[in-house]
Design an enzyme around this catalytic site. Sequence first.
Site, PDB file in Angstrom:
ATOM      1  CG  LEU A  62       2.314   9.570  -3.699  1.00  0.00           C
ATOM      2  CD1 LEU A  62       3.228  10.108  -4.883  1.00  0.00           C
ATOM      3  CD2 LEU A  62       0.996  10.672  -3.518  1.00  0.00           C
ATOM      4  CE  LYS A  63      -1.166   0.754  -0.971  1.00  0.00           C
ATOM      5  NZ  LYS A  63      -1.539   1.668   0.200  1.00  0.00           N
ATOM      6  CG  LEU A  64       2.409   6.959  -8.173  1.00  0.00           C
ATOM      7  CD1 LEU A  64       3.620   7.391  -8.745  1.00  0.00           C
ATOM      8  CD2 LEU A  64       1.377   8.133  -8.354  1.00  0.00           C
ATOM      9  CG  HIS A  65      -2.713   0.904 -10.615  1.00  0.00           C
ATOM     10  ND1 HIS A  65      -3.811   0.360 -10.519  1.00  0.00           N
ATOM     11  CD2 HIS A  65      -2.179   0.284 -11.570  1.00  0.00           C
ATOM     12  CE1 HIS A  65      -3.705  -0.937 -11.047  1.00  0.00           C
ATOM     13  NE2 HIS A  65      -2.764  -0.868 -11.799  1.00  0.00           N
ATOM     14  CG  ASN A  69       3.170  11.610 -19.524  1.00  0.00           C
ATOM     15  OD1 ASN A  69       4.509  12.012 -19.468  1.00  0.00           O
ATOM     16  ND2 ASN A  69       2.527  12.442 -19.575  1.00  0.00           N
ATOM     17  CB  THR A  70      -0.020   9.725 -15.099  1.00  0.00           C
ATOM     18  OG1 THR A  70      -0.695  10.006 -16.412  1.00  0.00           O
ATOM     19  CG2 THR A  70      -0.748  10.329 -14.056  1.00  0.00           C
ATOM     20  CB  THR A 116      -2.037  -6.691   2.961  1.00  0.00           C
ATOM     21  OG1 THR A 116      -2.118  -5.608   3.270  1.00  0.00           O
ATOM     22  CG2 THR A 116      -0.463  -7.263   2.968  1.00  0.00           C
ATOM     23  NE  ARG A 175      -5.023  -5.901  11.968  1.00  0.00           N
ATOM     24  CZ  ARG A 175      -4.365  -4.670  11.157  1.00  0.00           C
ATOM     25  NH1 ARG A 175      -3.293  -4.425  11.018  1.00  0.00           N
ATOM     26  NH2 ARG A 175      -5.458  -4.051  10.443  1.00  0.00           N
ATOM     27  CD  GLN A 183      -4.211  -5.100   6.106  1.00  0.00           C
ATOM     28  OE1 GLN A 183      -4.704  -5.674   4.801  1.00  0.00           O
ATOM     29  NE2 GLN A 183      -3.780  -3.885   6.039  1.00  0.00           N
TER      30      GLN A 183
HETATM   31  O1  C5P Z   1      -4.067  -0.232   9.905  1.00  0.00           O
HETATM   32  P1  C5P Z   1      -3.113  -1.337   9.296  1.00  0.00           P
HETATM   33  O2  C5P Z   1      -2.137  -1.715   9.926  1.00  0.00           O
HETATM   34  O3  C5P Z   1      -4.079  -2.303   8.631  1.00  0.00           O
HETATM   35  O4  C5P Z   1      -2.693  -0.503   8.227  1.00  0.00           O
HETATM   36  C1  C5P Z   1      -2.027  -0.924   7.030  1.00  0.00           C
HETATM   37  C2  C5P Z   1      -1.475   0.323   6.161  1.00  0.00           C
HETATM   38  O5  C5P Z   1      -0.762  -0.321   5.080  1.00  0.00           O
HETATM   39  C3  C5P Z   1      -2.499   1.048   5.540  1.00  0.00           C
HETATM   40  O6  C5P Z   1      -1.892   2.249   5.684  1.00  0.00           O
HETATM   41  C4  C5P Z   1      -2.589   0.545   4.103  1.00  0.00           C
HETATM   42  O7  C5P Z   1      -3.126   1.425   3.135  1.00  0.00           O
HETATM   43  C5  C5P Z   1      -0.958   0.064   3.866  1.00  0.00           C
HETATM   44  N1  C5P Z   1      -0.922  -0.932   2.892  1.00  0.00           N
HETATM   45  C6  C5P Z   1      -1.630  -2.261   3.129  1.00  0.00           C
HETATM   46  N2  C5P Z   1      -1.221  -3.185   2.202  1.00  0.00           N
HETATM   47  C7  C5P Z   1      -0.500  -2.966   0.966  1.00  0.00           C
HETATM   48  C8  C5P Z   1       0.028  -1.712   0.918  1.00  0.00           C
HETATM   49  C9  C5P Z   1      -0.263  -0.861   1.709  1.00  0.00           C
HETATM   50  O8  C5P Z   1      -2.174  -2.452   4.176  1.00  0.00           O
HETATM   51  N3  C5P Z   1      -0.272  -4.059   0.230  1.00  0.00           N
END
Ligand code: C5P
Length: 224
Positions: A62-65, A69-70, A116, A175, A183
């Site tokens: 969800l990556k809440l930011h 309260n929300t 990342t 990778r 990335q």
């Molecule tokens: O396709 P890939 O391996 O790059 O996907 C990386 C996944 O990790 C994505 O779903 C992305 O939203 C998530 N993610 C990220 N970096 C972060 C946190 C989450 O790439 N810091």
Amino acid sequence: MKKSKIFIACDTAKKSKIKRIIRDTQNNKLKIGYKFGLEFLNSKSGRIFLSKLKNKITFADLKLHDIPNTCKSTIEAVKDLKVNYLTIHISSGLEALKAAKKVSGKVKLIGVTVLTSLDNKALKEIGFNKSVKKLVLHQARLANKAKLDAIVCSAQEVKIVKKQFKKEIITPGIRFTKKTNDQKRILTPNEAYANGADWLVIGRDLTKGNIKKNTQTLINHLSQ
Ligand code: C5P
């Protein structure tokens, strides 16, 4: 030997693609969890699909930011999904992290550090003065203070994060092919585990093209 733990980033809004990812990544060499991103969680059938998914390790990215309260009420609103993991940006602030932790219950609350896809140049562009490494370390301390259950950082920062944060470390930006896509801070699966990552998050390297073949390529890489 312990199985390598991999969260597969199911980055699609299509239920049929998710089903294919789950089917074609089955194997007995890896411990697999499934990470669902904003596109799926916000799609028409995504939420229902996830609420019915049984006997799988699940992760709602969800990556809440948001304000405390929300963050708190969002976590309460997704309780029925019974996911195992859920993410919140550490940059939401200590108060928001604590408020989220107070209501997260059995769900493991993961603090996301610097994405990342960002490097030092991008951080400067946003207006941060710290380098990626220093900011991630700083945020790891905050995650610790808020008693979060896990942290997300790139595999390049695991060694320094470990000094501050003793629980699970989850690393995207992995990778094992040549494509970096968007990335910036990447390492290979073997490098990430060597640095001490507990879980790797892998998306496109597994889910683009022939998923079965990609899964086997990953297994081969891990056995080297
Ligand atoms: O396709 P890939 O391996 O790059 O996907 C990386 C996944 O990790 C994505 O779903 C992305 O939203 C998530 N993610 C990220 N970096 C972060 C946190 C989450 O790439 N810091």
